[in-house]
Design an enzyme around this catalytic site. Sequence first.
Site, PDB file in Angstrom:
ATOM      1  N   TYR A 137       0.891  -1.171   0.000  1.00  0.00           N
ATOM      2  CA  TYR A 137       0.000   0.000   0.000  1.00  0.00           C
ATOM      3  C   TYR A 137       0.923   1.213   0.000  1.00  0.00           C
ATOM      4  CZ  TYR A 137      -4.055   2.766   1.782  1.00  0.00           C
ATOM      5  OH  TYR A 137      -5.083   3.660   1.959  1.00  0.00           O
ATOM      6  N   HIS A 142      -2.396   7.728  -3.226  1.00  0.00           N
ATOM      7  CA  HIS A 142      -3.548   6.837  -3.062  1.00  0.00           C
ATOM      8  C   HIS A 142      -3.949   6.741  -1.594  1.00  0.00           C
ATOM      9  CE1 HIS A 142      -6.273   3.481  -3.561  1.00  0.00           C
ATOM     10  NE2 HIS A 142      -5.557   2.750  -2.719  1.00  0.00           N
ATOM     11  N   ARG A 151     -11.720   9.010   6.429  1.00  0.00           N
ATOM     12  CA  ARG A 151     -11.309   9.475   7.753  1.00  0.00           C
ATOM     13  C   ARG A 151     -11.162  10.991   7.700  1.00  0.00           C
ATOM     14  NH1 ARG A 151      -7.911   5.098   7.005  1.00  0.00           N
ATOM     15  NH2 ARG A 151      -6.165   6.452   6.506  1.00  0.00           N
ATOM     16  N   GLU A 210      -1.798  -1.435 -10.568  1.00  0.00           N
ATOM     17  CA  GLU A 210      -0.610  -1.794  -9.804  1.00  0.00           C
ATOM     18  C   GLU A 210       0.443  -2.400 -10.732  1.00  0.00           C
ATOM     19  OE1 GLU A 210      -0.960  -3.917  -6.150  1.00  0.00           O
ATOM     20  OE2 GLU A 210      -3.049  -3.331  -5.814  1.00  0.00           O
ATOM     21  N   ASP A 242      -5.354  -5.454  -9.541  1.00  0.00           N
ATOM     22  CA  ASP A 242      -5.758  -6.119  -8.300  1.00  0.00           C
ATOM     23  C   ASP A 242      -7.208  -5.731  -8.003  1.00  0.00           C
ATOM     24  OD1 ASP A 242      -5.335  -7.811  -6.183  1.00  0.00           O
ATOM     25  OD2 ASP A 242      -4.599  -6.242  -4.859  1.00  0.00           O
ATOM     26  N   LYS A 262     -11.000  -8.751  -1.956  1.00  0.00           N
ATOM     27  CA  LYS A 262      -9.757  -8.720  -2.736  1.00  0.00           C
ATOM     28  C   LYS A 262      -9.375 -10.077  -3.318  1.00  0.00           C
ATOM     29  CE  LYS A 262      -7.383  -5.782  -3.112  1.00  0.00           C
ATOM     30  NZ  LYS A 262      -7.331  -4.792  -4.201  1.00  0.00           N
ATOM     31  N   SER A 266      -6.981 -11.434  -9.236  1.00  0.00           N
ATOM     32  CA  SER A 266      -5.918 -10.472  -9.537  1.00  0.00           C
ATOM     33  C   SER A 266      -5.359 -10.850 -10.898  1.00  0.00           C
ATOM     34  CB  SER A 266      -4.805 -10.516  -8.481  1.00  0.00           C
ATOM     35  OG  SER A 266      -5.284 -10.085  -7.222  1.00  0.00           O
TER      36      SER A 266
END
Length: 427
Positions: A137, A142, A151, A210, A242, A262, A266
Amino acid sequence: MPLSANNPDRTSWLHVDKNSDFPIQNIPFGVFLTRDDIITIGTRIGDTAIDLGALHQLGYFDGIALTDDIFLQDSLNDFIADGRKTWRSVRNRIAEIFDAENPILKGNKKHKEIVLFRLDEIEMKLPVDVGDYTDFYSSIEHATNVGSMFRDPENALLPNWLYIPVGYHGRSSSIIPSGIPVHRPQGQTLPGDAKEPVFGPSKLVDFELEMAFITTDANDLGEPIPIEEAEEYIFGLVLLNDWSARDIQKWEYVPLGPFLAKNFASSISPWIITLDALEPYRVDGPKPKKKQLPYLQSKGPKSFDINLEVAIQPQGSKETTVSKSNFKYMYWNMAQQLAHHTVNGCPVNSGDMMGSGTISGPTEDSYGSMLELTWKGEKPLKMADGSERKFINDNDTVIMRGYCKKDGTRIGFGEVSTKLLPVFGKK
């Protein structure tokens, strides 16, 4: 050992279009099924696929320490496990064989009929048997975008993000090559202000732009890989879509992170582009915003200038490019990711795959997911056929491409193209 295969002045006796992703300076590695239903390891120059198993049997790799069956396998794992010296020797030899000035294979019609294939005569397969899959990550843009959506925008990054390459362990069973369609996943979601979840198809299926790197055997259990040695254990890179189901993910990710949202698929591009081939395109990555711990401090340019783009093609319509980004935007580089992955002694094996995490750039048109491009669906994207997309619709095809370009030489990855089908139904 010198990288003679990277000579920018070299040309091939095979036809190569001016804007091909696969000039003789590339020499990627993949696995394909031939017109005779034989599976082999191969490479590609221009639009010609080359059977390395047949080339080896005909004696063209004499002098290189290779086992007889090294290319007669259904994955690249054993070849990758032989290490960088072998990879370089083989790439250099392939460059010599197909050099415009080398008449040996060029003038042997019988051998060419055995070794060379048109692309429509082969079927690309998954290039490696992926034992373990990790997804990082590592794009600050991103992570900031997602943190701002869900948030406090003033504290978009969690406290650990600038100190460690955040990642999670995924699964390898649903990693698939380009061209294999994906079904819309089902799972639990929590709609609107509901107090209890419902079960059904995901309504927010998304791509994630990705790249992923493939490793070789690296370390024993308990042995960390020093950051200055990390790149010795990286064979090469592929494009990675992904896939994500955002509504399922929102409900399930607390407290342990991604799961069903997830692991349904992929998709990767079928040709692995070696780190050696990308050597001319090295660049510096972003400067650290916080002082990094010594085991994560890298020297010299550790990023790569790889242009990336994503297109959506509705069924029966032209494709629309929705994002243009670049691998160089990644905050945490591959060497840091691999050093961190093993600092606790986790062993890394040949054929392991490590995803970069969604690659987003600094501008709205460079974001690496529909979540960001449409900002949670609030700003739909218009397609070439006039329709709009908030997320990916059934029967849409998502196409990702990547290439490097410098001083007249282009090295590319081809594409990873995947169609999203409706929810799986029994035949």
